[in-house]
Design a protein around this motif. Structure first.
Motif, PDB file in Angstrom:
ATOM      1  N   PRO A  68       0.795  -1.233   0.000  1.00  0.00           N
ATOM      2  CA  PRO A  68       0.000   0.000   0.000  1.00  0.00           C
ATOM      3  C   PRO A  68       0.828   1.285   0.000  1.00  0.00           C
ATOM      4  CG  PRO A  68      -0.962  -1.577   1.511  1.00  0.00           C
ATOM      5  CD  PRO A  68       0.362  -2.147   1.061  1.00  0.00           C
ATOM      6  N   GLU A  69       1.921   1.321   0.745  1.00  0.00           N
ATOM      7  CA  GLU A  69       2.720   2.551   0.800  1.00  0.00           C
ATOM      8  C   GLU A  69       3.344   2.856  -0.564  1.00  0.00           C
ATOM      9  OE1 GLU A  69       6.117   4.643   3.582  1.00  0.00           O
ATOM     10  OE2 GLU A  69       5.706   2.526   3.820  1.00  0.00           O
ATOM     11  N   THR A  70       3.893   1.855  -1.215  1.00  0.00           N
ATOM     12  CA  THR A  70       4.470   2.039  -2.551  1.00  0.00           C
ATOM     13  C   THR A  70       3.393   2.492  -3.525  1.00  0.00           C
ATOM     14  OG1 THR A  70       6.025   0.249  -2.080  1.00  0.00           O
ATOM     15  CG2 THR A  70       5.792   0.903  -4.370  1.00  0.00           C
ATOM     16  N   THR A  71       2.240   1.884  -3.427  1.00  0.00           N
ATOM     17  CA  THR A  71       1.123   2.239  -4.300  1.00  0.00           C
ATOM     18  C   THR A  71       0.714   3.692  -4.088  1.00  0.00           C
ATOM     19  OG1 THR A  71       0.364  -0.056  -4.261  1.00  0.00           O
ATOM     20  CG2 THR A  71      -1.230   1.618  -4.957  1.00  0.00           C
ATOM     21  N   GLY A  72       0.587   4.102  -2.850  1.00  0.00           N
ATOM     22  CA  GLY A  72       0.181   5.466  -2.548  1.00  0.00           C
ATOM     23  C   GLY A  72       1.168   6.509  -3.046  1.00  0.00           C
ATOM     24  N   TYR A  73       2.459   6.220  -2.928  1.00  0.00           N
ATOM     25  CA  TYR A  73       3.476   7.153  -3.408  1.00  0.00           C
ATOM     26  C   TYR A  73       3.454   7.290  -4.928  1.00  0.00           C
ATOM     27  CZ  TYR A  73       5.799   7.117   1.174  1.00  0.00           C
ATOM     28  OH  TYR A  73       6.102   7.251   2.501  1.00  0.00           O
ATOM     29  N   THR A  74       2.950   6.295  -5.616  1.00  0.00           N
ATOM     30  CA  THR A  74       2.979   6.275  -7.075  1.00  0.00           C
ATOM     31  C   THR A  74       1.855   7.097  -7.699  1.00  0.00           C
ATOM     32  OG1 THR A  74       3.980   4.079  -6.945  1.00  0.00           O
ATOM     33  CG2 THR A  74       3.069   4.713  -9.052  1.00  0.00           C
ATOM     34  N   ILE A  75       0.754   7.237  -7.016  1.00  0.00           N
ATOM     35  CA  ILE A  75      -0.422   7.917  -7.579  1.00  0.00           C
ATOM     36  C   ILE A  75      -0.114   9.350  -8.037  1.00  0.00           C
ATOM     37  CG2 ILE A  75      -2.761   8.739  -7.072  1.00  0.00           C
ATOM     38  CD1 ILE A  75      -3.056   6.151  -5.336  1.00  0.00           C
ATOM     39  N   PRO A  76       0.526  10.189  -7.220  1.00  0.00           N
ATOM     40  CA  PRO A  76       0.825  11.551  -7.700  1.00  0.00           C
ATOM     41  C   PRO A  76       1.766  11.559  -8.911  1.00  0.00           C
ATOM     42  CG  PRO A  76       1.085  11.423  -5.315  1.00  0.00           C
ATOM     43  CD  PRO A  76       0.883  10.025  -5.810  1.00  0.00           C
ATOM     44  N   THR A  77       2.687  10.616  -8.946  1.00  0.00           N
ATOM     45  CA  THR A  77       3.592  10.518 -10.095  1.00  0.00           C
ATOM     46  C   THR A  77       2.810  10.274 -11.376  1.00  0.00           C
ATOM     47  OG1 THR A  77       5.376   9.672  -8.694  1.00  0.00           O
ATOM     48  CG2 THR A  77       5.530   9.217 -11.071  1.00  0.00           C
ATOM     49  N   LEU A  78       1.838   9.389 -11.302  1.00  0.00           N
ATOM     50  CA  LEU A  78       1.030   9.080 -12.486  1.00  0.00           C
ATOM     51  C   LEU A  78       0.158  10.265 -12.894  1.00  0.00           C
ATOM     52  CD1 LEU A  78       0.060   5.426 -11.600  1.00  0.00           C
ATOM     53  CD2 LEU A  78       1.617   6.180 -13.415  1.00  0.00           C
ATOM     54  N   LEU A  79      -0.376  10.984 -11.928  1.00  0.00           N
ATOM     55  CA  LEU A  79      -1.182  12.162 -12.252  1.00  0.00           C
ATOM     56  C   LEU A  79      -0.316  13.249 -12.901  1.00  0.00           C
ATOM     57  CD1 LEU A  79      -3.477  12.284  -9.092  1.00  0.00           C
ATOM     58  CD2 LEU A  79      -4.070  11.490 -11.402  1.00  0.00           C
ATOM     59  N   ASN A  80       0.905  13.417 -12.410  1.00  0.00           N
ATOM     60  CA  ASN A  80       1.827  14.366 -13.035  1.00  0.00           C
ATOM     61  C   ASN A  80       2.195  13.929 -14.448  1.00  0.00           C
ATOM     62  OD1 ASN A  80       1.983  16.168 -10.866  1.00  0.00           O
ATOM     63  ND2 ASN A  80       3.601  14.981  -9.883  1.00  0.00           N
ATOM     64  N   ALA A  81       2.395  12.639 -14.637  1.00  0.00           N
ATOM     65  CA  ALA A  81       2.722  12.113 -15.971  1.00  0.00           C
ATOM     66  C   ALA A  81       1.554  12.322 -16.929  1.00  0.00           C
ATOM     67  CB  ALA A  81       3.080  10.632 -15.888  1.00  0.00           C
ATOM     68  N   ALA A  82       0.348  12.130 -16.441  1.00  0.00           N
ATOM     69  CA  ALA A  82      -0.835  12.328 -17.285  1.00  0.00           C
ATOM     70  C   ALA A  82      -0.910  13.778 -17.758  1.00  0.00           C
ATOM     71  CB  ALA A  82      -2.097  11.957 -16.520  1.00  0.00           C
ATOM     72  N   GLN A  83      -0.588  14.695 -16.864  1.00  0.00           N
ATOM     73  CA  GLN A  83      -0.608  16.106 -17.234  1.00  0.00           C
ATOM     74  C   GLN A  83       0.535  16.432 -18.198  1.00  0.00           C
ATOM     75  OE1 GLN A  83      -0.160  18.806 -13.944  1.00  0.00           O
ATOM     76  NE2 GLN A  83      -0.969  20.530 -15.115  1.00  0.00           N
ATOM     77  N   ALA A  84       1.712  15.913 -17.923  1.00  0.00           N
ATOM     78  CA  ALA A  84       2.877  16.216 -18.761  1.00  0.00           C
ATOM     79  C   ALA A  84       2.740  15.643 -20.166  1.00  0.00           C
ATOM     80  CB  ALA A  84       4.147  15.679 -18.102  1.00  0.00           C
ATOM     81  N   TYR A  85       2.198  14.428 -20.264  1.00  0.00           N
ATOM     82  CA  TYR A  85       2.102  13.756 -21.561  1.00  0.00           C
ATOM     83  C   TYR A  85       0.712  13.863 -22.190  1.00  0.00           C
ATOM     84  CZ  TYR A  85       6.679  11.858 -20.599  1.00  0.00           C
ATOM     85  OH  TYR A  85       8.020  11.729 -20.333  1.00  0.00           O
TER      86      TYR A  85
END
Length: 108
Positions: A69-86
């Motif tokens: 769960p902790e690894t998963t939670g840390y990844t969510i903002p990264t994916l949202l930033n990637a969605a915005q960037a790409y």
């Protein structure tokens, strides 16, 4: 007797196990290609288990470790930033899928 160095042989096997086509010695020239490779790894980690991000890859057994769960939670903002960037919905969908995993698997 000369022995072959273990590291190049091991690194080739590692890449084959986790499904990455490039070896370390092959150049990767752009920041974008590095970012895309990282995002692909995150996606592979998410699809490998029960909907969360694996806490790691076991090189000796050749399999993904359970989701964490902790690894998963840390990844969510990264994916949202990637969605915005790409400008792609793919990473938003994965982020929401991981958020669902968090809601189902995190206790108070």
């Amino acid at each position: 007797m000369n022995q072959l160095p273990l590291l190049p042989l091991l690194s080739t096997s590692i890449y084959q196990l986790i499904g990455i086509g490039q070896r370390i010695s092959e150049p990767c020239h752009s920041l974008s290609s590095h970012a895309q490779a990282a995002l692909d790894w995150i996606e592979r980690a998410a699809r490998s288990n029960d909907g969360g991000i694996s806490k790691g890859f076991d090189l000796l057994r050749g399999c993904w470790a359970p989701s964490y769960p902790e690894t998963t939670g840390y990844t969510i903002p990264t994916l949202l930033n990637a969605a915005q960037a790409y400008q792609t919905k793919k990473w938003i969908d994965l982020a929401f899928s991981l958020a669902d995993y968090e809601l189902k698997n995190t206790t108070d």
